[in-house]
Design an enzyme around this catalytic site. Sequence first.
Site, PDB file in Angstrom:
ATOM      1  N   TYR A   1     -10.113  -1.087  -0.288  1.00 10.91           N
ATOM      2  CA  TYR A   1      -8.966  -0.654  -0.892  1.00 10.91           C
ATOM      3  C   TYR A   1      -9.134   0.735  -1.420  1.00 10.91           C
ATOM      4  O   TYR A   1      -8.224   1.932  -0.957  1.00 10.91           O
ATOM      5  CB  TYR A   1      -8.444  -1.556  -2.202  1.00 10.91           C
TER       6      TYR A   1
ATOM      7  N   GLU B   1      -6.930  -1.471 -15.120  1.00 12.87           N
ATOM      8  CA  GLU B   1      -7.519  -1.797 -13.748  1.00 12.87           C
ATOM      9  C   GLU B   1      -8.241  -0.702 -13.145  1.00 12.87           C
ATOM     10  O   GLU B   1      -9.385  -0.861 -12.786  1.00 12.87           O
ATOM     11  CB  GLU B   1      -6.367  -2.239 -12.947  1.00 12.87           C
TER      12      GLU B   1
ATOM     13  N   ASP C   1       1.773  -3.811  -9.322  1.00  6.81           N
ATOM     14  CA  ASP C   1       1.511  -5.211  -9.893  1.00  6.81           C
ATOM     15  C   ASP C   1       1.812  -5.068 -11.362  1.00  6.81           C
ATOM     16  O   ASP C   1       2.572  -6.115 -11.843  1.00  6.81           O
ATOM     17  CB  ASP C   1       0.076  -5.269  -9.685  1.00  6.81           C
TER      18      ASP C   1
ATOM     19  N   GLY D   1      -7.630 -14.397  -6.495  1.00 11.80           N
ATOM     20  CA  GLY D   1      -8.072 -13.965  -5.245  1.00 11.80           C
ATOM     21  C   GLY D   1      -7.257 -14.166  -4.039  1.00 11.80           C
ATOM     22  O   GLY D   1      -7.384 -14.709  -2.835  1.00 11.80           O
TER      23      GLY D   1
ATOM     24  N   GLY E   1      -4.092 -12.331  -3.678  1.00 15.12           N
ATOM     25  CA  GLY E   1      -3.190 -11.204  -3.814  1.00 15.12           C
ATOM     26  C   GLY E   1      -2.001 -11.414  -4.639  1.00 15.12           C
ATOM     27  O   GLY E   1      -0.811 -11.038  -4.189  1.00 15.12           O
ATOM     28  N   LEU E   2      -2.040 -12.128  -5.540  1.00 16.80           N
ATOM     29  CA  LEU E   2      -0.957 -12.510  -6.308  1.00 16.80           C
ATOM     30  C   LEU E   2      -1.017 -12.032  -7.963  1.00 16.80           C
ATOM     31  O   LEU E   2      -0.251 -12.294  -8.668  1.00 16.80           O
ATOM     32  CB  LEU E   2      -0.556 -13.912  -6.580  1.00 16.80           C
TER      33      LEU E   2
ATOM     34  N   SER F   1      -4.936 -10.441 -12.170  1.00 16.38           N
ATOM     35  CA  SER F   1      -5.482  -9.355 -12.965  1.00 16.38           C
ATOM     36  C   SER F   1      -4.439  -8.672 -13.660  1.00 16.38           C
ATOM     37  O   SER F   1      -4.584  -8.378 -14.718  1.00 16.38           O
ATOM     38  CB  SER F   1      -6.621  -8.443 -12.545  1.00 16.38           C
TER      39      SER F   1
ATOM     40  N   HIS G   1       1.019  -1.127  -0.089  1.00 15.08           N
ATOM     41  CA  HIS G   1      -0.016  -0.187  -0.043  1.00 15.08           C
ATOM     42  C   HIS G   1       0.825   1.093  -0.084  1.00 15.08           C
ATOM     43  O   HIS G   1       0.480   2.338   0.559  1.00 15.08           O
ATOM     44  CB  HIS G   1      -0.759   0.209   1.158  1.00 15.08           C
TER      45      HIS G   1
HETATM   46  C1  GLA Z   1      -2.930  -4.099  -5.168  1.00 15.03           C
HETATM   47  C2  GLA Z   1      -2.846  -3.093  -5.974  1.00 15.03           C
HETATM   48  C3  GLA Z   1      -1.381  -2.627  -6.039  1.00 15.03           C
HETATM   49  C4  GLA Z   1      -1.037  -2.281  -4.569  1.00 15.03           C
HETATM   50  C5  GLA Z   1      -1.457  -3.458  -3.752  1.00 15.03           C
HETATM   51  C6  GLA Z   1      -1.030  -3.006  -2.198  1.00 15.03           C
HETATM   52  O1  GLA Z   1      -2.359  -5.471  -5.578  1.00 15.03           O
HETATM   53  O2  GLA Z   1      -3.047  -3.266  -7.598  1.00 15.03           O
HETATM   54  O3  GLA Z   1      -1.196  -1.404  -6.736  1.00 15.03           O
HETATM   55  O4  GLA Z   1      -1.520  -1.049  -3.933  1.00 15.03           O
HETATM   56  O5  GLA Z   1      -2.674  -3.915  -3.709  1.00 15.03           O
HETATM   57  O6  GLA Z   1       0.273  -2.931  -1.894  1.00 15.03           O
END
Ligand code: GLA
Length: 356
Positions: A211, A149, A161, A111, A113-114, A117, A27
């Site tokens: 988020y 996104e 990402d 789903g 956190g990897l 998308s 973040h």
């Molecule tokens: C998601 C967002 C990223 C980043 C992370 C948190 O993956 O797409 O841009 O903000 O959360 O670090």
Amino acid sequence: MNFQEIFGQEPTIEASAPGRVNLLGEHTDYNDGFVLPTTIPQRTTVQLGLSGDKQHHFYSENLDERVTISQSDPTPSGFASYVFGCIRLLEKEGYTIPAVNVYVNSFVPMGCGLSSSAALEVAMLRALRELLNLPLDDVRLAQIGQQVEIQYAGLNCGIMDQMASSLASTDSMLFLDTRTLERRVLPFPAGAEILVIDSGVHHELAAGSGYNQRRAECEEAAHLLGVKALRDITDPQVTESLPELLAQRARHVITEDNRVLEAVEGVSAQRFGELMNASHTSQRDDYEVSVPAVDSLAAILQETPGVFGARLTGGGFGGACVALVETGKGAEIAKNVLEHYNSAGHTGRVLVCPEL
Ligand code: GLA
């Protein structure tokens, strides 16, 4: 079913892109800060061919879902929104995109956190770049992916990402300054490897999740502190002048940036692990993006011999934990951790482990 069976032709182009796991710097990207991701072995593949009619045809192997759409149709939902978003944004950049058949197959866990998308966006953009010989470099590709996104999935995300998927690799860490996009490729801490374990709690970030709210809180904190972005502050004590909630959010971002900057100084695996543990605590208590199951998985990892440190990775609200572990011990650690974690009724599983 393969491309030929779905579309009755062979694909002209095939491109792929990996998911990412972020080691430190969560973040911070939408605060112009620092991040330290690497990529995971799992990739998303996109195959392309020209469609015989004036419509785009998208097929997802994972969902067994087919979507047909014309140039002028509104944005579809689900996986098709990312595919269509890539086409639309390239058109807005001034490129002419013909009607295409698109076949998507992803091995990036969704789903968790990897960045499944981002992997889809980068793979799709790479495929179109190759099909049409577009003059886009890897950074520009990542920037367009980020806009897909934001504009087509409603997630007001940062650039981490897509930059990781477009530019990083599995055998090193990508240290990225998200303001300037300056970057350095760094080795993992000596004697350590990466283990990623899914908590079994599915995370969902898009529009309406916490988020976008976190991002808005950070922007408000930066505004009240009189800086362009929280990245411009290094002393967490400055946050004491803020209302408590905003102080918490800002404290996470500032201390997290500081942790990344320390980690890239070539610290030992042990110190790197301590920074990861501190990052988890900060995400849990100050940023409030963790959930009880993920806290329990992180705690079990942190207490297991051979683990240097562990934390929630990615956008949060569920998803996976990343751990830095002694080289060669990943499989044994994963087995012990999952026995313990899943005995409480969870459905944890290993997602990345060099020995498996
Ligand atoms: C998601 C967002 C990223 C980043 C992370 C948190 O993956 O797409 O841009 O903000 O959360 O670090």
